[in-house]
Design a protein around this motif. Sequence first.
Motif, short mmCIF file in Angstrom:
data_model
loop_
_atom_site.label_atom_id
_atom_site.label_comp_id
_atom_site.label_asym_id
_atom_site.label_seq_id
_atom_site.Cartn_x
_atom_site.Cartn_y
_atom_site.Cartn_z
N ASP A 143 0.83 -1.22 0.00
CA ASP A 143 0.00 0.00 0.00
C ASP A 143 0.86 1.26 0.00
O ASP A 143 0.48 2.28 -0.58
N VAL A 144 2.06 1.18 0.62
CA VAL A 144 2.92 2.36 0.71
C VAL A 144 3.82 2.47 -0.53
O VAL A 144 3.96 3.55 -1.11
N THR A 145 4.42 1.36 -0.95
CA THR A 145 5.46 1.45 -2.00
C THR A 145 4.91 1.31 -3.42
O THR A 145 5.48 1.87 -4.36
N ILE A 146 3.86 0.55 -3.60
CA ILE A 146 3.38 0.29 -4.96
C ILE A 146 2.30 1.28 -5.41
O ILE A 146 2.26 1.68 -6.57
N ARG A 147 1.45 1.68 -4.47
CA ARG A 147 0.35 2.58 -4.88
C ARG A 147 0.82 3.82 -5.67
O ARG A 147 0.20 4.17 -6.66
N PRO A 148 1.92 4.48 -5.26
CA PRO A 148 2.35 5.67 -6.03
C PRO A 148 2.78 5.34 -7.47
O PRO A 148 2.84 6.22 -8.31
N LEU A 149 3.08 4.05 -7.74
CA LEU A 149 3.55 3.67 -9.08
C LEU A 149 2.40 3.36 -10.03
O LEU A 149 2.57 3.35 -11.25
N ILE A 150 1.25 3.08 -9.45
CA ILE A 150 0.12 2.56 -10.23
C ILE A 150 -0.27 3.43 -11.44
O ILE A 150 -0.50 2.89 -12.53
N PRO A 151 -0.30 4.76 -11.30
CA PRO A 151 -0.71 5.55 -12.46
C PRO A 151 0.21 5.42 -13.68
O PRO A 151 -0.18 5.78 -14.79
N TYR A 152 1.41 4.90 -13.49
CA TYR A 152 2.38 4.87 -14.60
C TYR A 152 2.55 3.49 -15.24
O TYR A 152 3.35 3.33 -16.15
N ALA A 153 1.80 2.51 -14.75
CA ALA A 153 1.88 1.16 -15.33
C ALA A 153 0.67 0.94 -16.22
O ALA A 153 -0.42 1.45 -15.95
N ASP A 154 0.87 0.15 -17.29
CA ASP A 154 -0.29 -0.22 -18.12
C ASP A 154 -1.07 -1.34 -17.43
O ASP A 154 -2.29 -1.31 -17.41
N ALA A 155 -0.33 -2.32 -16.93
CA ALA A 155 -0.99 -3.48 -16.32
C ALA A 155 -0.32 -3.77 -14.98
O ALA A 155 0.87 -3.53 -14.80
N LEU A 156 -1.10 -4.27 -14.06
CA LEU A 156 -0.59 -4.66 -12.74
C LEU A 156 -0.58 -6.18 -12.66
O LEU A 156 -1.62 -6.81 -12.89
N MET A 157 0.58 -6.76 -12.35
CA MET A 157 0.65 -8.21 -12.19
C MET A 157 0.74 -8.51 -10.70
O MET A 157 1.72 -8.16 -10.04
N LEU A 158 -0.30 -9.14 -10.17
CA LEU A 158 -0.42 -9.27 -8.73
C LEU A 158 -1.26 -10.47 -8.35
O LEU A 158 -1.80 -11.16 -9.22
#
Length: 291
Positions: free
Chosen positions: A72-87
């Motif tokens: 929640d702290v480290t990945i959330r700020p990156l989300i707007p810049y990825a096309d797809a999230l692999m999780l």
Amino acid sequence: MAEQDFSKKEKNYYTDIPQKSEAFFLKGSNSYDWGMKNRLARIFNPKSGKTVMLAFDHGYFQGPTTGLERVDVTIRPLIPYADALMLTRGILRSVIEPSVANSVVMRASGGPSILKELSNEQIAVDMEDALRMNVSAVAVQVFIGGEFETQSVHNMTRLVDRGMRYGMPVLGVTAVGKELTRDARYISLATRILAELGASIVKTYHVPGFEQVAAACPVPIVMAGGKKLPEKEALQMAHDAISQGASGVDMGRNIFQSDAPVAMLNAVRKVVHEGASVKEAYQYYQDMKNK
Ligand code: R5P
């Protein structure tokens, strides 16, 4: 009763313009149904034909990997810049806002932890739940040459059969076991087997001879990131993969373990979507990092 058409405007059927029927933009994907193509077009940008996927599914066998202790702290700020999230579905439901615009590639195999034989995986997500989560693809690890090779291939083919019923693409990941050599001979064997057995996308490592690996794979290949490298080397690897035929990258540790993850993810986007050189992308990374 249908409303009457009171318009005074003359009807125009554009009889001089033939209806276009264009080929789908993505390699090897023209014969799928509409839903499958629509899902693929949410992962791969139809303009560039490429994707930048952010992988943070490591916890499914590694636990809280460095950089993913608090998604929640480290990945959330990156989300707007990825096309797809692999999780994984656990992280999706507990941490990711349902309002995100990204497509989701859901980890759908699992079982053993790093303490056990990794190739002994089984299907870990039901297709119905993948549909409930509105994912754009499911991902499965395949261990060609591994102890449980046939079982992992069977996991993939069962997901492909179930996915085909609903228009759900399957991303096959070529796993590299301790005992396997990571070279073009092995990677072209593994990628080709995954594509032949129905994977719509194949994720694999960049190796010398990657151009031939990509050419021999009839579906899009997405480059796996691998262990953390200095940023310039990671950008070089992404650049090489794209210029040698990859349709995108799926990077984790080289993004979220970077000194400046947002800058690194955006520098990777420059390479993948804009065809930037390594020099340009690295300069962009440094400028953004120092801002
Ligand atoms: C691959 O085996 C798993 O999906 C990993 O958790 C993930 O893809 C690895 O990403 P990276 O190697 O770029 O950290």
